[in-house]
Design an enzyme around this catalytic site. Structure first.
Site, short mmCIF file in Angstrom:
data_model
loop_
_atom_site.label_atom_id
_atom_site.label_comp_id
_atom_site.label_asym_id
_atom_site.label_seq_id
_atom_site.Cartn_x
_atom_site.Cartn_y
_atom_site.Cartn_z
N TYR A 137 0.83 -1.21 0.00
CA TYR A 137 0.00 0.00 0.00
C TYR A 137 0.86 1.25 0.00
O TYR A 137 0.64 2.17 -0.80
CB TYR A 137 -0.91 -0.02 1.22
CG TYR A 137 -1.71 1.23 1.44
CD1 TYR A 137 -2.80 1.54 0.63
CD2 TYR A 137 -1.39 2.13 2.46
CE1 TYR A 137 -3.54 2.69 0.83
CE2 TYR A 137 -2.13 3.28 2.67
CZ TYR A 137 -3.19 3.56 1.85
OH TYR A 137 -3.93 4.70 2.04
N ASP A 160 -10.71 9.38 5.93
CA ASP A 160 -9.41 10.07 5.87
C ASP A 160 -9.65 11.56 5.75
O ASP A 160 -9.99 12.03 4.65
CB ASP A 160 -8.62 9.53 4.68
CG ASP A 160 -7.22 10.12 4.60
OD1 ASP A 160 -6.91 11.06 5.35
OD2 ASP A 160 -6.44 9.65 3.76
N ASP A 163 -2.27 5.25 9.95
CA ASP A 163 -3.42 4.54 9.40
C ASP A 163 -3.70 3.29 10.22
O ASP A 163 -2.76 2.64 10.70
CB ASP A 163 -3.13 4.08 7.95
CG ASP A 163 -3.53 5.10 6.90
OD1 ASP A 163 -3.83 6.26 7.25
OD2 ASP A 163 -3.55 4.73 5.71
#
Lengths: 118, 118
Positions: free
Chosen positions: A8, A32, A93
């Site tokens: 990612y 986000d 994240d």
């Protein structure tokens, strides 16, 4: 989960939208930053990342990927063009994974205090 | 939220259980690591931290506190005594805050891959 996270982060810099589609479940959610309206489903997720890629996005891990249960949390930074400036944002994240190893949800933790001009 | 996080990290090293009780809401939940049974309510949370303090726990932030919505995520490491060894674990915690500024939930992301003998 560690391999998916590293893929990612690489994809955020290589701008490979097909790889993004491989990483996320079809009905995944992307929030986000946390507290904003989530992007739900692959079409919305594609659009979100294509917007990001258009800013010459680059990303780099800044510490261990932490795996726990069906989740992974990881610290990184992104840089991107914002008008005439290049910005850097420190992000954490959190991914949750489904039983097929696809990312079911992504939450990105960052705020004003994590942004600087570079 | 940043001040509460910094106070929390300091408390992990100073072993001030009264400060822990100031930081958490009375009905807070602590899930450490994510995927394990949560500690629910102040009595269980006190016991959890007192157990940690008994291992000569020390903690240090390793990057920005990321604030987003009513949440904060932050990377740090802890060291502690485990039998004859001193262990180090890289952790990411996510706090959510209630309207009074108390921590309503704590989730700690870490796994085997984040542990080393020091």
């Amino acid at each position: 989960m560690v391999e998916t996270v590293k893929s990612y982060i690489g994809t955020l810099s290589s701008h490979d939208i097909a790889a993004i589609q491989e990483i996320f479940a079809a009905d995944a959610t992307v929030e986000d930053p946390v507290g904003s309206e989530p992007h739900v489903g692959m079409d919305a997720i594609r659009e979100f990342y294509l917007n990001g890629f258009s800013t010459k996005l680059k990303a780099e891990l800044t510490g261990d990927v932490r795996c726990a249960g069906n989740s992974a949390a990881f610290p990184f930074f992104v840089t991107f063009d914002a008008g005439p400036s290049r910005m850097r944002v420190e992000v954490i994240d959190v991914f949750t994974f489904d039983e097929k190893g696809k990312v079911q949800s992504m939450k990105a933790y960052w705020g004003e205090g994590n942004c600087s001009v570079v």
